[in-house]
Design a protein around this motif. Structure first.
Motif, PDB file in Angstrom:
ATOM      1  N   GLU A  10       0.809  -1.200   0.000  1.00  0.00           N
ATOM      2  CA  GLU A  10       0.000   0.000   0.000  1.00  0.00           C
ATOM      3  C   GLU A  10       0.847   1.256   0.000  1.00  0.00           C
ATOM      4  O   GLU A  10       0.420   2.291  -0.499  1.00  0.00           O
ATOM      5  CB  GLU A  10      -0.936   0.000   1.214  1.00  0.00           C
ATOM      6  N   ASP A  35      -9.379  -0.787  -3.874  1.00  0.00           N
ATOM      7  CA  ASP A  35      -8.629  -1.137  -2.664  1.00  0.00           C
ATOM      8  C   ASP A  35      -7.777   0.026  -2.151  1.00  0.00           C
ATOM      9  O   ASP A  35      -7.117  -0.096  -1.119  1.00  0.00           O
ATOM     10  CB  ASP A  35      -7.685  -2.318  -2.933  1.00  0.00           C
ATOM     11  N   ARG A 190      -1.817  -7.603  -5.679  1.00  0.00           N
ATOM     12  CA  ARG A 190      -2.007  -7.210  -4.289  1.00  0.00           C
ATOM     13  C   ARG A 190      -0.855  -7.691  -3.413  1.00  0.00           C
ATOM     14  O   ARG A 190      -0.540  -7.077  -2.395  1.00  0.00           O
ATOM     15  CB  ARG A 190      -3.325  -7.802  -3.754  1.00  0.00           C
TER      16      ARG A 190
END
Length: 291
Positions: A10, A35, A190
């Motif tokens: 992230e 996301d 991810r």
């Protein structure tokens, strides 16, 4: 269990997505943007780029090494969607792979093809093999998503007369939904470090013949659809009305001969292993697509 985003991703990993105006690239971009993952969308036309939160846009084509190099500057992980079918597609792929390496990309996630090989029956599968080799020849890590034919394309094989024609004999294909390919790619992006130097075969839950496919299309759409077995010679002849270039005629015909010789019959569990979800069937794809 499906892979989940990590704190490192992230905040520390820059992801670039090519093909964001298309089916798979667009679906992956939307899922990651939802996301909250920051993205760089690399497109040919900025005006067509999807407007997504946290995404910036760079313009480049696969054939323009300098523009691609600039677009990939600062990128850690590149989702490289294979280019549109073209005589020079392999040259384009080699150029964009070299640009990614020049830019310092660490990891390429590439949409390849099931059974990619230098002598693949499906002629375009050879392009995918040599593109994989181009990535392997760099210092970049890779994840190769070897998709089977798309279930979404099955209905498009039906002619105006309700007939699927081709030299596939009684062969079967473990075709996969585009949505499942996008889900796998999203899961990989991810948590890319969990998928370093891995190759996944992405298939549907079963191998189906074109006769079975025709029956499903017929049932779901409420109109008669059937499969007609052509010889290879008949297949080339019946496609001449579109006046395809020889390489394209070979690709069209070898779509069917690859099914016929069993090159696409192997069913893999990789979609479910990576995403935690069973892959879609042709029936589910048609129902989701609507009338």
């Amino acid at each position: 269990m499906p892979d989940l985003p990590t704190h490192r991703q992230e905040h520390d990993v820059t992801i670039a997505i090519t093909g964001a105006t298309g089916n798979i690239g667009g679906a992956v971009a939307r899922a990651l943007a939802a996301d909250g993952v920051p993205l760089r969308l690399v497109v040919r036309d900025a005006a067509r780029a999807p407007q997504l939160p946290g995404a910036d846009v760079a313009v480049a084509t696969y054939a323009d090494r300098d523009a691609a190099r600039a677009a990939f500057d600062g990128v850690d992980v590149l989702f490289l969607v294979s280019g549109a079918e073209a005589r020079d597609r392999l040259d384009q792929h080699r150029t964009v792979v070299a640009a990614a390496a020049d830019a310092g990309v660490r990891h390429v996630v590439y949409t390849s093809f099931q059974g990619a090989a230098a002598d693949a029956t499906f002629t375009l599968g050879r392009d995918h093999f040599w593109t994989e080799q181009a990535v392997r020849d760099t210092s970049m890590a890779h994840t190769f998503l070897r998709d089977s034919f798309y279930l979404d394309f099955v209905e498009d094989l039906v002619g105006e007369d309700g007939v699927i024609r081709g030299p596939a004999g009684d062969g079967a294909m473990a075709a996969v939904a585009r949505a499942d390919v996008a889900r796998v790619a999203t899961a990989v992006l991810r948590a890319p470090d969990r998928h370093l130097d891995r190759t996944y075969d992405l298939t549907g839950p079963a191998a189906i013949t074109l006769e079975q496919a025709a029956a499903v299309v017929s049932e779901i759409r409420g109109r008669p659809v059937r499969y007609h077995r052509e010889t290879v010679e008949e297949a080339y002849a019946s496609r001449q009305r579109w006046e395809p270039e020889p390489w394209l005629a070979d690709a069209w015909v070898s779509t069917y001969t690859a099914i016929g010789d069993g090159a696409l019959a192997k069913v893999s569990g990789d979609v479910e292993r990576v995403t935690g979800q069973r892959p879609m069937t042709l029936r589910q794809v048609l129902e989701a697509r609507g009338a």
